[in-house]
Design a protein around this motif. Structure first.
Motif, PDB file in Angstrom:
ATOM      1  N   GLN B  13     -36.974  16.223  79.035  1.00 16.69           N
ATOM      2  CA  GLN B  13     -35.726  15.440  78.904  1.00 16.69           C
ATOM      3  C   GLN B  13     -36.054  13.962  78.757  1.00 16.69           C
ATOM      4  O   GLN B  13     -35.458  13.250  77.951  1.00 16.69           O
ATOM      5  N   ASP B  14     -37.026  13.543  79.559  1.00 17.33           N
ATOM      6  CA  ASP B  14     -37.433  12.141  79.497  1.00 17.33           C
ATOM      7  C   ASP B  14     -38.022  11.814  78.119  1.00 17.33           C
ATOM      8  O   ASP B  14     -37.707  10.779  77.519  1.00 17.33           O
ATOM      9  N   PHE B  15     -38.840  12.733  77.594  1.00 17.03           N
ATOM     10  CA  PHE B  15     -39.446  12.523  76.278  1.00 17.03           C
ATOM     11  C   PHE B  15     -38.365  12.384  75.197  1.00 17.03           C
ATOM     12  O   PHE B  15     -38.396  11.457  74.386  1.00 17.03           O
ATOM     13  N   PHE B  16     -37.406  13.315  75.224  1.00  9.66           N
ATOM     14  CA  PHE B  16     -36.396  13.299  74.158  1.00  9.66           C
ATOM     15  C   PHE B  16     -35.358  12.182  74.340  1.00  9.66           C
ATOM     16  O   PHE B  16     -34.600  11.905  73.407  1.00  9.66           O
ATOM     17  N   SER B  17     -35.340  11.577  75.520  1.00  6.69           N
ATOM     18  CA  SER B  17     -34.442  10.423  75.672  1.00  6.69           C
ATOM     19  C   SER B  17     -35.029   9.201  74.941  1.00  6.69           C
ATOM     20  O   SER B  17     -34.317   8.254  74.645  1.00  6.69           O
ATOM     21  N   LYS B  18     -36.349   9.304  74.628  1.00 11.79           N
ATOM     22  CA  LYS B  18     -37.001   8.169  73.937  1.00 11.79           C
ATOM     23  C   LYS B  18     -37.440   8.522  72.512  1.00 11.79           C
ATOM     24  O   LYS B  18     -37.789   7.632  71.744  1.00 11.79           O
ATOM     25  N   ASN B  19     -37.490   9.797  72.192  1.00 12.84           N
ATOM     26  CA  ASN B  19     -38.015  10.223  70.884  1.00 12.84           C
ATOM     27  C   ASN B  19     -37.061  11.188  70.183  1.00 12.84           C
ATOM     28  O   ASN B  19     -36.406  12.000  70.840  1.00 12.84           O
ATOM     29  N   SER B 124     -36.401  41.034  77.589  1.00 17.17           N
ATOM     30  CA  SER B 124     -35.434  40.582  76.593  1.00 17.17           C
ATOM     31  C   SER B 124     -34.404  39.639  77.247  1.00 17.17           C
ATOM     32  O   SER B 124     -34.006  38.628  76.663  1.00 17.17           O
ATOM     33  N   HIS B 125     -33.991  39.969  78.466  1.00 16.75           N
ATOM     34  CA  HIS B 125     -33.071  39.099  79.216  1.00 16.75           C
ATOM     35  C   HIS B 125     -33.712  37.734  79.457  1.00 16.75           C
ATOM     36  O   HIS B 125     -33.088  36.687  79.267  1.00 16.75           O
ATOM     37  N   ALA B 126     -34.981  37.768  79.836  1.00 18.44           N
ATOM     38  CA  ALA B 126     -35.693  36.508  80.114  1.00 18.44           C
ATOM     39  C   ALA B 126     -35.816  35.658  78.850  1.00 18.44           C
ATOM     40  O   ALA B 126     -35.665  34.441  78.896  1.00 18.44           O
ATOM     41  N   PHE B 127     -36.074  36.310  77.708  1.00 20.44           N
ATOM     42  CA  PHE B 127     -36.140  35.565  76.436  1.00 20.44           C
ATOM     43  C   PHE B 127     -34.851  34.768  76.231  1.00 20.44           C
ATOM     44  O   PHE B 127     -34.872  33.607  75.854  1.00 20.44           O
ATOM     45  N   MET B 128     -33.733  35.434  76.463  1.00 20.13           N
ATOM     46  CA  MET B 128     -32.440  34.793  76.165  1.00 20.13           C
ATOM     47  C   MET B 128     -32.011  33.800  77.239  1.00 20.13           C
ATOM     48  O   MET B 128     -31.333  32.824  76.951  1.00 20.13           O
ATOM     49  N   ALA B 129     -32.412  34.068  78.472  1.00 23.45           N
ATOM     50  CA  ALA B 129     -31.972  33.200  79.575  1.00 23.45           C
ATOM     51  C   ALA B 129     -32.870  31.979  79.748  1.00 23.45           C
ATOM     52  O   ALA B 129     -32.401  30.906  80.128  1.00 23.45           O
ATOM     53  N   GLU B 130     -34.161  32.130  79.474  1.00 24.66           N
ATOM     54  CA  GLU B 130     -35.117  31.065  79.812  1.00 24.66           C
ATOM     55  C   GLU B 130     -35.446  30.121  78.661  1.00 24.66           C
ATOM     56  O   GLU B 130     -35.795  28.973  78.893  1.00 24.66           O
ATOM     57  N   VAL B 131     -35.379  30.648  77.433  1.00 21.65           N
ATOM     58  CA  VAL B 131     -35.773  29.799  76.294  1.00 21.65           C
ATOM     59  C   VAL B 131     -34.530  29.055  75.795  1.00 21.65           C
ATOM     60  O   VAL B 131     -33.749  29.562  74.990  1.00 21.65           O
ATOM     61  N   ARG B 132     -34.335  27.873  76.326  1.00 23.09           N
ATOM     62  CA  ARG B 132     -33.147  27.070  75.976  1.00 23.09           C
ATOM     63  C   ARG B 132     -33.604  25.641  75.660  1.00 23.09           C
ATOM     64  O   ARG B 132     -34.051  24.917  76.549  1.00 23.09           O
ATOM     65  N   VAL B 133     -33.470  25.288  74.406  1.00 23.13           N
ATOM     66  CA  VAL B 133     -33.932  23.967  73.956  1.00 23.13           C
ATOM     67  C   VAL B 133     -32.857  22.900  74.201  1.00 23.13           C
ATOM     68  O   VAL B 133     -33.168  21.775  74.621  1.00 23.13           O
ATOM     69  N   LEU B 134     -31.603  23.257  73.956  1.00 20.93           N
ATOM     70  CA  LEU B 134     -30.540  22.237  74.051  1.00 20.93           C
ATOM     71  C   LEU B 134     -30.492  21.520  75.401  1.00 20.93           C
ATOM     72  O   LEU B 134     -30.261  20.308  75.444  1.00 20.93           O
ATOM     73  N   PRO B 135     -30.710  22.205  76.521  1.00 17.19           N
ATOM     74  CA  PRO B 135     -30.639  21.492  77.805  1.00 17.19           C
ATOM     75  C   PRO B 135     -31.696  20.390  77.986  1.00 17.19           C
ATOM     76  O   PRO B 135     -31.521  19.536  78.842  1.00 17.19           O
ATOM     77  N   VAL B 136     -32.764  20.403  77.189  1.00 17.15           N
ATOM     78  CA  VAL B 136     -33.757  19.328  77.343  1.00 17.15           C
ATOM     79  C   VAL B 136     -33.483  18.158  76.391  1.00 17.15           C
ATOM     80  O   VAL B 136     -34.174  17.141  76.434  1.00 17.15           O
ATOM     81  N   MET B 141     -27.307  13.384  71.766  1.00 17.82           N
ATOM     82  CA  MET B 141     -27.991  13.651  70.475  1.00 17.82           C
ATOM     83  C   MET B 141     -27.079  14.510  69.585  1.00 17.82           C
ATOM     84  O   MET B 141     -26.650  15.586  70.006  1.00 17.82           O
ATOM     85  N   PRO B 142     -26.767  14.050  68.369  1.00 16.33           N
ATOM     86  CA  PRO B 142     -25.878  14.842  67.505  1.00 16.33           C
ATOM     87  C   PRO B 142     -26.510  16.186  67.145  1.00 16.33           C
ATOM     88  O   PRO B 142     -27.721  16.271  66.938  1.00 16.33           O
ATOM     89  N   LEU B 143     -25.674  17.214  67.085  1.00 21.66           N
ATOM     90  CA  LEU B 143     -26.188  18.560  66.788  1.00 21.66           C
ATOM     91  C   LEU B 143     -25.896  18.954  65.345  1.00 21.66           C
ATOM     92  O   LEU B 143     -25.961  20.125  65.005  1.00 21.66           O
ATOM     93  N   PRO B 146     -29.394  20.528  60.323  1.00 25.42           N
ATOM     94  CA  PRO B 146     -29.561  21.979  60.099  1.00 25.42           C
ATOM     95  C   PRO B 146     -30.326  22.646  61.247  1.00 25.42           C
ATOM     96  O   PRO B 146     -29.930  23.707  61.734  1.00 25.42           O
ATOM     97  N   PHE B 147     -31.407  21.983  61.695  1.00 26.31           N
ATOM     98  CA  PHE B 147     -32.237  22.585  62.738  1.00 26.31           C
ATOM     99  C   PHE B 147     -31.464  22.749  64.052  1.00 26.31           C
ATOM    100  O   PHE B 147     -31.430  23.834  64.642  1.00 26.31           O
ATOM    101  N   LEU B 148     -30.814  21.681  64.479  1.00 28.81           N
ATOM    102  CA  LEU B 148     -30.127  21.744  65.786  1.00 28.81           C
ATOM    103  C   LEU B 148     -28.885  22.631  65.735  1.00 28.81           C
ATOM    104  O   LEU B 148     -28.539  23.276  66.723  1.00 28.81           O
ATOM    105  N   SER B 149     -28.226  22.673  64.599  1.00 30.00           N
ATOM    106  CA  SER B 149     -27.067  23.570  64.537  1.00 30.00           C
ATOM    107  C   SER B 149     -27.533  25.027  64.578  1.00 30.00           C
ATOM    108  O   SER B 149     -26.855  25.885  65.156  1.00 30.00           O
ATOM    109  N   ALA B 150     -28.716  25.302  63.985  1.00 30.34           N
ATOM    110  CA  ALA B 150     -29.259  26.671  64.069  1.00 30.34           C
ATOM    111  C   ALA B 150     -29.653  26.996  65.513  1.00 30.34           C
ATOM    112  O   ALA B 150     -29.389  28.096  66.018  1.00 30.34           O
ATOM    113  N   ILE B 151     -30.260  26.022  66.185  1.00 32.33           N
ATOM    114  CA  ILE B 151     -30.648  26.225  67.593  1.00 32.33           C
ATOM    115  C   ILE B 151     -29.395  26.482  68.436  1.00 32.33           C
ATOM    116  O   ILE B 151     -29.362  27.383  69.290  1.00 32.33           O
TER     117      ILE B 151
END
Lengths: 359, 210
Positions: B13-19, B124-136, B141-143, B146-151
């Motif tokens: 989160q800290d990284f993406f607040s600057k990059n 499969s549950h863990a894949f869907m519950a744990e791999v979340r990019v948007l929260p970081v 940040m606008p969504l 193309p990449f972020l809207s797909a995410i």
């Protein structure tokens, strides 16, 4: 934030304020986390109270068990956290879903309950409420968490608050989506599927109980709080003007004023749990904090007053017509009119029976 | 005190607040998510051998095609990097995931309701519950790229799929104890969390000791 171990799960909690001050424990609503209480925490601590907040299992920073979730455990978890912080008795307040936990705590742990403050909550699921819960669940699981938050928005807040905060709503939604684990909230929500009415149980609550209901709460409307007022002998119902369901977010300072006043009354032995209904003074800092509520507060339209005024005006009009009579024939006409009016009144009175106390 | 996974999320989160997200970051994220989606889809191909009446069939059939749809969507939306080392490192991470999650065991023989199947559902549950990019990413940040809207679409769909997954994890009748079921779920969560942390470390160039 300290961690309390409940079996194999972790419950995150936090206390604020002086250790020897009266303790108020706040129980979150369904999609809340401890941070949502922050404006109230600062206010109440500066008024000399100690505040305990925690995330229920499935929420915020606490564990989100996939399998082992039971709604009845919530009151037990709170009792154990109070032991953990060496608090023998506390005032327990909860909003919405958390209000049910507070009520359960009141009758399951009477020795630990100094007072109960259920806010915008329920003791049973009636037809409308079941459909609201069903729609929220479907919205969450079939469309997504963002849509679920959108569904909640008009239930939680008044138009005035939404308009005033329109510039930050999308931002806070993003934060909520990032903070919440959908499966955790879903699991918390699914506990309601097996929810059984606690209406009879709450009559066991003996401690002072202040029930708070927002004037425009269409999610858990007035009659749901009226049930609590009727069932809990040592209670009072306070109606809070111009707010919807999430009043602790909409008007945190006024909520603090009402809660602090309640606690001061209990602590100074001035509390009267007489099952009366009150209206909160919406002006912050003004006295008295509330005035007695008159009239039928279960109706949204002033039907009794309107009917009484209407009859009075009709009677006055009929009397006016009857007075300037000089001819015999006119007297007969006036008497006939009066008789006809009386018949109409009787007929109306029998057809406009007072409806049941539900919206 | 936050655990290792929470610490890594805070650092990200800290990284993406600057990059901003560059092509290298998008590529690393896409390769990891695509690996998960295609792995899950490969396992789920077996579902087509099951009878229609088999209770999990309908939801797993839907999941199978959703995984392919979302993986190809991400393929189209990503601003791919031209740096070959990014692909090499991503492959190493994907191999680690295959090894740690013991994915080979789910590839053999048709599905039957047993501990292996339960273990797959938990993964499969863990894949869907744990791999979340948007929260970081910062909430400001606008969504609308193309990449972020797909995410965003992937994470919303994961949220929907999770509910079927939870129902199966809760409802499936197996001769194993509740404790064992929880153990399996926790193990799979830990494995996926660990690989996701490695991804975040690579994406945000966070040294291992942190």
């Amino acid at each position: 934030m300290p961690i309390f171990k409940y079996g194999s799960h972790e419950v995150y909690y936090q206390t604020y304020g002086e250790e020897d001050a009266p303790v108020i424990a706040f129980v979150n609503g369904l999609s809340m986390r401890t941070l949502h209480w922050m404006p109230m925490i600062e206010n109440l601590c500066s008024s000399g109270f100690r505040v305990l907040v925690y995330d229920m299992l499935g929420q915020g920073s606490s564990s989100k068990p996939v399998l082992d979730m039971n709604f009845d455990n919530n009151a037990e978890v709170l009792a154990l956290i109070l032991d953990e912080i060496s608090t023998k008795q506390a005032y327990v307040s909860g909003i919405s879903y958390g209000g049910v936990v507070a009520l359960k705590f009141g009758y399951l742990y009477p020795e630990k309950s100094r007072g109960i403050i259920p806010i915008s909550t329920f003791t049973e699921m009636d037809g409308q409420f079941k459909y609201l819960a069903y729609n929220l669940h479907r919205g969450l699981t079939e469309i997504g968490f963002g849509f679920y938050l959108d569904l909640l928005m008009p239930l939680n807040f008044t138009s005035g608050w939404i308009d005033e905060h329109s510039n930050v709503i999308d931002f806070t939604k993003r934060i909520a989506i990032a903070d919440m684990e959908v499966y955790g909230i879903q699991n918390v929500m699914e506990q309601l599927a097996s929810f059984e009415s606690i209406t009879d149980e709450i009559s066991k609550i003996k401690c002072p109980t202040l029930i708070m209901n927002g004037e425009f709460d269409s999610f858990t409307p007035r009659h749901m709080h009226e049930i609590m007022r009727q069932q809990i002998r040592n209670s009072r119902l306070i109606l809070v003007p111009k707010v919807a369901h999430a009043m602790t977010i909409e008007i945190p300072d006024l909520c603090c004023q009402i809660i602090a006043n309640f606690i001061e009354e209990v602590e100074s032995n001035n509390w009267k749990g007489d099952q009366t209904t009150w209206i909160a003074n919406e002006e912050l800092g003004s006295h008295p904090v509330a005035i007695p509520c008159e009239g039928d507060y279960l109706r949204c339209i002033p039907i009794e007053l309107s009917r009484r005024c209407y009859e009075e005006k009709r009677t006055a009009a009929a009397q006016k017509v009857a007075k300037p009579v000089t001819k015999k024939t006119s007297t007969v006409t006036a008497a006939a009119k009066k008789s006809a009016a009386a018949k109409t009144t009787t007929k109306k009175a029998t057809t406009t029976k007072k409806p049941a106390a539900k919206n | 005190m936050p655990n290792a996974a929470e610490r890594m999320k805070l650092l990200a989160q800290d990284f993406f607040s600057k990059n901003d997200l560059g092509s290298e970051q998008e590529t690393r994220i896409s390769l990891f998510i695509q690996a998960i989606k295609t792995t899950n889809a490969s396992i789920l191909t077996k579902i087509e051998f099951q009878p229609f009446e088999w209770e999990p069939y309908k939801s797993l059939h839907k999941q199978y095609f959703k995984e392919i749809e979302l993986s190809t969507l991400l393929n189209k939306a990503t601003n791919w990097s031209t740096n070959p080392f990014v692909y090499m490192e991503a492959t190493q991470l994907n191999l680690k995931l295959w090894q740690m999650a013991e994915i080979n065991q789910y590839m053999q023989s048709p599905f039957s309701v047993d501990e292996v199947f339960y273990s797959y559902l938990a993964l499969s549950h863990a894949f869907m519950a744990e791999v979340r990019v948007l929260p970081v990413l910062p909430p400001t940040m606008p969504l609308n790229t193309p990449f972020l809207s797909a995410i965003q679409e992937i994470e919303e769909e994961n949220g929907r799929q999770i509910q079927a997954q939870i129902r199966m994890l809760k409802g499936i009748e197996l001769p194993i104890s509740q404790e064992r079921k929880e153990e399996i779920i926790n193990k799979q969560q830990t494995v996926v969390q660990s690989c996701f942390c490695d991804l975040l470390a690579a994406v945000c160039k966070i040294p291992e000791e942190q």
